[in-house]
Design a protein around this motif. Structure first.
Motif, mmCIF file in Angstrom:
data_model
loop_
_atom_site.group_PDB
_atom_site.id
_atom_site.type_symbol
_atom_site.label_atom_id
_atom_site.label_comp_id
_atom_site.label_asym_id
_atom_site.label_seq_id
_atom_site.Cartn_x
_atom_site.Cartn_y
_atom_site.Cartn_z
ATOM 1 N N VAL A 164 0.850 -1.193 0.000
ATOM 2 C CA VAL A 164 0.000 0.000 0.000
ATOM 3 C C VAL A 164 0.889 1.249 0.000
ATOM 4 O O VAL A 164 1.788 1.393 0.834
ATOM 5 C CB VAL A 164 -0.917 0.020 1.233
ATOM 6 C CG1 VAL A 164 -1.757 1.297 1.262
ATOM 7 C CG2 VAL A 164 -1.820 -1.207 1.242
ATOM 8 N N THR A 165 0.648 2.160 -0.952
ATOM 9 C CA THR A 165 1.439 3.393 -1.034
ATOM 10 C C THR A 165 0.649 4.633 -0.640
ATOM 11 O O THR A 165 1.222 5.607 -0.169
ATOM 12 C CB THR A 165 1.995 3.597 -2.461
ATOM 13 O OG1 THR A 165 0.896 3.723 -3.391
ATOM 14 C CG2 THR A 165 2.863 2.417 -2.877
ATOM 15 N N SER A 166 -0.678 4.592 -0.821
ATOM 16 C CA SER A 166 -1.506 5.748 -0.450
ATOM 17 C C SER A 166 -2.980 5.375 -0.553
ATOM 18 O O SER A 166 -3.329 4.296 -1.033
ATOM 19 C CB SER A 166 -1.214 6.954 -1.364
ATOM 20 O OG SER A 166 -1.566 6.660 -2.710
ATOM 21 N N LYS A 167 -3.833 6.288 -0.094
ATOM 22 C CA LYS A 167 -5.269 6.100 -0.195
ATOM 23 C C LYS A 167 -5.880 7.321 -0.862
ATOM 24 O O LYS A 167 -5.557 8.464 -0.526
ATOM 25 C CB LYS A 167 -5.890 5.899 1.193
ATOM 26 C CG LYS A 167 -7.405 5.698 1.162
ATOM 27 C CD LYS A 167 -7.963 5.559 2.574
ATOM 28 C CE LYS A 167 -9.478 5.404 2.542
ATOM 29 N NZ LYS A 167 -10.062 5.332 3.898
ATOM 30 N N THR A 168 -6.760 7.066 -1.845
ATOM 31 C CA THR A 168 -7.438 8.145 -2.553
ATOM 32 C C THR A 168 -8.915 7.814 -2.660
ATOM 33 O O THR A 168 -9.304 6.916 -3.413
ATOM 34 C CB THR A 168 -6.848 8.343 -3.968
ATOM 35 O OG1 THR A 168 -5.447 8.551 -3.873
ATOM 36 C CG2 THR A 168 -7.483 9.544 -4.651
ATOM 37 N N GLY A 169 -9.753 8.506 -1.888
ATOM 38 C CA GLY A 169 -11.188 8.239 -1.916
ATOM 39 C C GLY A 169 -11.500 6.822 -1.482
ATOM 40 O O GLY A 169 -11.122 6.396 -0.390
ATOM 41 N N ASP A 170 -12.160 6.084 -2.368
ATOM 42 C CA ASP A 170 -12.538 4.705 -2.060
ATOM 43 C C ASP A 170 -11.459 3.700 -2.455
ATOM 44 O O ASP A 170 -11.672 2.487 -2.342
ATOM 45 C CB ASP A 170 -13.836 4.338 -2.785
ATOM 46 C CG ASP A 170 -15.038 5.098 -2.231
ATOM 47 O OD1 ASP A 170 -14.953 5.585 -1.084
ATOM 48 O OD2 ASP A 170 -16.053 5.204 -2.945
ATOM 49 N N PHE A 171 -10.326 4.175 -2.924
ATOM 50 C CA PHE A 171 -9.293 3.286 -3.447
ATOM 51 C C PHE A 171 -7.990 3.386 -2.659
ATOM 52 O O PHE A 171 -7.632 4.446 -2.145
ATOM 53 C CB PHE A 171 -9.003 3.610 -4.919
ATOM 54 C CG PHE A 171 -10.134 3.273 -5.854
ATOM 55 C CD1 PHE A 171 -10.187 2.045 -6.487
ATOM 56 C CD2 PHE A 171 -11.145 4.188 -6.095
ATOM 57 C CE1 PHE A 171 -11.224 1.729 -7.351
ATOM 58 C CE2 PHE A 171 -12.193 3.887 -6.961
ATOM 59 C CZ PHE A 171 -12.234 2.656 -7.585
ATOM 60 N N PHE A 172 -7.298 2.262 -2.596
ATOM 61 C CA PHE A 172 -5.921 2.231 -2.122
ATOM 62 C C PHE A 172 -5.023 2.091 -3.345
ATOM 63 O O PHE A 172 -5.314 1.285 -4.238
ATOM 64 C CB PHE A 172 -5.686 1.048 -1.179
ATOM 65 C CG PHE A 172 -6.461 1.120 0.103
ATOM 66 C CD1 PHE A 172 -5.992 1.877 1.174
ATOM 67 C CD2 PHE A 172 -7.653 0.433 0.248
ATOM 68 C CE1 PHE A 172 -6.708 1.947 2.367
ATOM 69 C CE2 PHE A 172 -8.371 0.491 1.430
ATOM 70 C CZ PHE A 172 -7.895 1.254 2.491
ATOM 71 N N ARG A 173 -3.951 2.867 -3.376
ATOM 72 C CA ARG A 173 -2.977 2.729 -4.468
ATOM 73 C C ARG A 173 -1.894 1.755 -4.024
ATOM 74 O O ARG A 173 -1.430 1.808 -2.883
ATOM 75 C CB ARG A 173 -2.379 4.090 -4.823
ATOM 76 C CG ARG A 173 -1.402 4.039 -5.987
ATOM 77 C CD ARG A 173 -1.294 5.380 -6.669
ATOM 78 N NE ARG A 173 -2.460 5.602 -7.521
ATOM 79 C CZ ARG A 173 -3.026 6.793 -7.715
ATOM 80 N NH1 ARG A 173 -2.558 7.850 -7.096
ATOM 81 N NH2 ARG A 173 -4.046 6.914 -8.526
ATOM 82 N N LEU A 174 -1.495 0.878 -4.941
ATOM 83 C CA LEU A 174 -0.617 -0.234 -4.589
ATOM 84 C C LEU A 174 0.601 -0.319 -5.496
ATOM 85 O O LEU A 174 0.514 -0.068 -6.703
ATOM 86 C CB LEU A 174 -1.391 -1.562 -4.688
ATOM 87 C CG LEU A 174 -2.714 -1.656 -3.940
ATOM 88 C CD1 LEU A 174 -3.480 -2.896 -4.391
ATOM 89 C CD2 LEU A 174 -2.479 -1.696 -2.437
ATOM 90 N N ASP A 175 1.712 -0.707 -4.904
ATOM 91 C CA ASP A 175 2.919 -1.013 -5.656
ATOM 92 C C ASP A 175 2.964 -2.531 -5.848
ATOM 93 O O ASP A 175 3.042 -3.284 -4.881
ATOM 94 C CB ASP A 175 4.147 -0.530 -4.867
ATOM 95 C CG ASP A 175 5.461 -1.035 -5.440
ATOM 96 O OD1 ASP A 175 5.460 -1.532 -6.584
ATOM 97 O OD2 ASP A 175 6.483 -0.935 -4.743
ATOM 98 N N ILE A 176 2.915 -2.969 -7.121
ATOM 99 C CA ILE A 176 3.001 -4.406 -7.410
ATOM 100 C C ILE A 176 4.258 -4.722 -8.219
ATOM 101 O O ILE A 176 4.377 -5.802 -8.804
ATOM 102 C CB ILE A 176 1.746 -4.930 -8.136
ATOM 103 C CG1 ILE A 176 1.507 -4.176 -9.449
ATOM 104 C CG2 ILE A 176 0.519 -4.841 -7.234
ATOM 105 C CD1 ILE A 176 0.402 -4.811 -10.308
ATOM 106 N N GLY A 177 5.192 -3.772 -8.258
ATOM 107 C CA GLY A 177 6.451 -4.010 -8.950
ATOM 108 C C GLY A 177 6.423 -3.685 -10.426
ATOM 109 O O GLY A 177 7.334 -4.069 -11.160
ATOM 110 N N THR A 178 5.396 -2.969 -10.881
ATOM 111 C CA THR A 178 5.302 -2.566 -12.287
ATOM 112 C C THR A 178 5.590 -1.070 -12.414
ATOM 113 O O THR A 178 5.719 -0.361 -11.421
ATOM 114 C CB THR A 178 3.892 -2.860 -12.836
ATOM 115 O OG1 THR A 178 2.924 -2.187 -12.002
ATOM 116 C CG2 THR A 178 3.597 -4.346 -12.817
ATOM 117 N N ALA A 179 5.683 -0.610 -13.672
ATOM 118 C CA ALA A 179 5.973 0.807 -13.904
ATOM 119 C C ALA A 179 4.855 1.701 -13.374
ATOM 120 O O ALA A 179 5.103 2.808 -12.897
ATOM 121 C CB ALA A 179 6.182 1.055 -15.400
#
Length: 226
Positions: free
Chosen positions: A68-83
């Motif tokens: 988990v890198t951050s939260k925006t509204g109803d979503f969590f932003r995620l690092d999965i090792g892609t660009a």
């Protein structure tokens, strides 16, 4: 063994027209096209490319380990090792409601499935299946996460792989393997976690059973200080 490069059309004979297309292969109409450089594999009604790489390209249905890198509204932003970052809606967790949202913080680790890879948009993940059950997905607490090659991850989740079976004879541990080249492990002691991490890293290029057993035995008996 046939090796394909990105963009190559894969024209391999098969005994079934209903093959499952796996890693490194995309369907374009009736054609199978390589998206990664790798060796062609065909087993149990599934075709894929055996790719030795640490660069992950998300594909629908992949189980991945995300940060988990951050939260925006109803979503969590995620690092999965892609660009690009991936996202997950808070409703895509078992038991989640508007009043009962998952309490995820930056740096937390989750195990999830890629379910949408629409081009030019962020890949979307979910921690529930079609029946809204987690089935082992969700937040991974404690433990230790590290990276290996994508090929090694695919080897570890293969039922015929003896690495985890052999390690389990000497250690009690939990493990989650992501198709994106990440492994999460947990064990009763930090000492055991370090030893298991060492085994999994060193076993990537070991194919001989006796050599594997020797590696696990030596790791089990040695002191971490050594």
């Amino acid at each position: 063994m046939t090796v394909y490069l990105p963009g190559d059309v894969i024209d391999e004979p098969s005994s079934s027209d209903s093959l499952i297309t796996g890693y490194g292969i995309n369907l374009r109409g009736q054609q199978k096209v390589s998206t990664q450089p790798g060796a062609f594999r065909n087993d149990g009604g599934k075709v894929w490319l055996n790719v030795h790489s640490k660069r992950y390209i998300p594909q629908e249905g992949d189980r991945v380990i995300a940060i988990v890198t951050s939260k925006t509204g109803d979503f969590f932003r995620l690092d999965i090792g892609t660009a690009e970052f991936a996202i997950i809606n808070f409703t895509n967790f078992e038991g989640a409601t508007k009043r009962n949202r998952p309490n995820l913080k930056t740096g937390d680790i989750i195990y999830a499935t890629v379910f949408d890879t629409t081009p030019r948009t962020e890949a979307e993940l979910t921690c529930v299946d079609d029946e809204k059950r987690a089935r082992g997905m969700g937040q991974l607490n404690g433990g230790y996460m590290f990276k290996v090659s994508l090929n090694h991850c695919r080897r570890l989740i293969n039922p015929s792989c003896k690495i985890l079976q052999t390690t389990g004879k000497f250690f009690k541990f939990e493990i989650t393997v992501g198709m994106n080249g990440r492994i999460w492990i947990n064990a009763p002691t930090t000492d055991d976690i370090i030893k298991i991490h060492d085994i999994l890293n060193k076993s990537e290029f070991i194919t001989d059973d006796d050599e594997l057993i020797s590696l696990v035995q030596n790791s089990y008996t040695r002191s971490v200080i050594d």
